[in-house]
Write a protein that holds these residues in place. Structure first.
Motif, PDB file in Angstrom:
ATOM      1  N   ASP A 178     -68.610  18.359  -6.853  1.00 31.07           N
ATOM      2  CA  ASP A 178     -67.870  18.876  -5.709  1.00 31.07           C
ATOM      3  C   ASP A 178     -66.400  18.472  -5.783  1.00 31.07           C
ATOM      4  N   LEU A 179     -66.125  17.260  -6.204  1.00 31.53           N
ATOM      5  CA  LEU A 179     -64.752  16.773  -6.273  1.00 31.53           C
ATOM      6  C   LEU A 179     -64.004  17.342  -7.472  1.00 31.53           C
ATOM      7  N   GLU A 180     -64.705  17.507  -8.605  1.00 33.94           N
ATOM      8  CA  GLU A 180     -64.039  17.959  -9.825  1.00 33.94           C
ATOM      9  C   GLU A 180     -64.058  19.474  -9.997  1.00 33.94           C
ATOM     10  N   GLY A 181     -64.999  20.150  -9.330  1.00 35.85           N
ATOM     11  CA  GLY A 181     -65.048  21.604  -9.415  1.00 35.85           C
ATOM     12  C   GLY A 181     -65.757  22.151 -10.629  1.00 35.85           C
ATOM     13  N   HIS A 182     -66.542  21.315 -11.326  1.00 38.21           N
ATOM     14  CA  HIS A 182     -67.266  21.749 -12.522  1.00 38.21           C
ATOM     15  C   HIS A 182     -68.725  21.320 -12.424  1.00 38.21           C
ATOM     16  N   PRO A 183     -69.675  22.117 -12.946  1.00 34.85           N
ATOM     17  CA  PRO A 183     -71.089  21.756 -12.866  1.00 34.85           C
ATOM     18  C   PRO A 183     -71.474  20.675 -13.872  1.00 34.85           C
ATOM     19  N   PHE A 184     -72.373  19.811 -13.467  1.00 32.85           N
ATOM     20  CA  PHE A 184     -72.992  18.807 -14.343  1.00 32.85           C
ATOM     21  C   PHE A 184     -71.970  17.897 -15.024  1.00 32.85           C
ATOM     22  N   VAL A 185     -71.084  17.289 -14.229  1.00 34.57           N
ATOM     23  CA  VAL A 185     -70.119  16.344 -14.775  1.00 34.57           C
ATOM     24  C   VAL A 185     -70.391  14.907 -14.319  1.00 34.57           C
ATOM     25  N   GLY A 186     -71.398  14.720 -13.478  1.00 37.37           N
ATOM     26  CA  GLY A 186     -71.741  13.387 -12.994  1.00 37.37           C
ATOM     27  C   GLY A 186     -72.795  12.726 -13.864  1.00 37.37           C
TER      28      GLY A 186
END
Length: 202
Positions: free
Chosen positions: A58-66
């Motif tokens: 949600d913060l970075e705007g890209h899927p599956f980055v956590g």
């Protein structure tokens, strides 16, 4: 309410991504930082679908980055699937959460939200036209395979659908939460290996 009113006809993935930024098809947009749309090659052979963006996404705007995304990266490499050739997206494009102090705690999207966001996923699949869809978790599986689908009973099985083959497995975040993480990871990896073999045999 539905995203259908916001999905442009005959748009490519970039145009869909731009349009999704203005989606008001359900109430989740009100509290989320931004829309998190799918990313990957427009001609990807495999589409992987998760539940919804997490806090990092949600913060970075890209899927599956956590953390779940990093675990997925590891599993894809071990299963022989190049992440750079995968289109990654979520069934729901906005982060649903509840606040607990300064932390934002994930909440599972409801059926209404999954259905409302469905037109975006349908449009993504229609543009990419994958050979294989991998559903990561129950929300994704229900969005693609129907409300009665049970991941626990059908995980790791190849399902023949009119437009593509599908395999369902658990969400990588479930692996991270499992008390027996090593066993959960082995099972997750085995399901991805099924998809990998199908792709290589095609």
């Amino acid at each position: 309410m539905s995203a259908a009113d916001f999905v442009p006809e005959r748009a490519d993935l970039d145009e869909l991504r731009q349009a999704a930024c203005g989606c008001r098809g359900c109430e989740l947009y009100r509290n989320a930082t931004q829309t998190v749309f799918g990313e990957g090659p427009p001609d990807a052979r495999v589409v992987m679908i998760g539940e919804q963006p997490g806090d990092h996404e949600d913060l970075e705007g890209h899927p599956f980055v956590g953390p779940a995304g990093r675990l997925l990266d590891r599993a894809l490499e071990e299963a022989g699937i190049d992440r750079d050739t995968v289109y990654l997206t979520n069934a729901v494009k906005h982060f649903k959460f509840t606040e607990r102090g300064k932390r934002r705690i994930h909440k599972t999207p409801g059926r209404t939200e999954i259905v409302a966001c469905g037109p975006w996923l349908t449009a993504e699949l229609a543009r990419v036209r994958p050979e294989m869809v991998v559903c990561l978790g129950a929300v994704a599986a229900k969005a693609v395979l129907g409300a009665d689908f049970r991941v626990t009973a059908m995980r790791g099985q190849v399902l023949e659908l009119p437009e593509f083959r599908a395999v369902a497995t658990m969400h990588p975040s479930s692996v991270l939460r499992d008390p027996d993480r090593e066993r959960a990871y082995r099972d997750f990896l085995a399901d991805l290996a099924v998809a990998s073999r199908e792709l290589k045999s095609a």
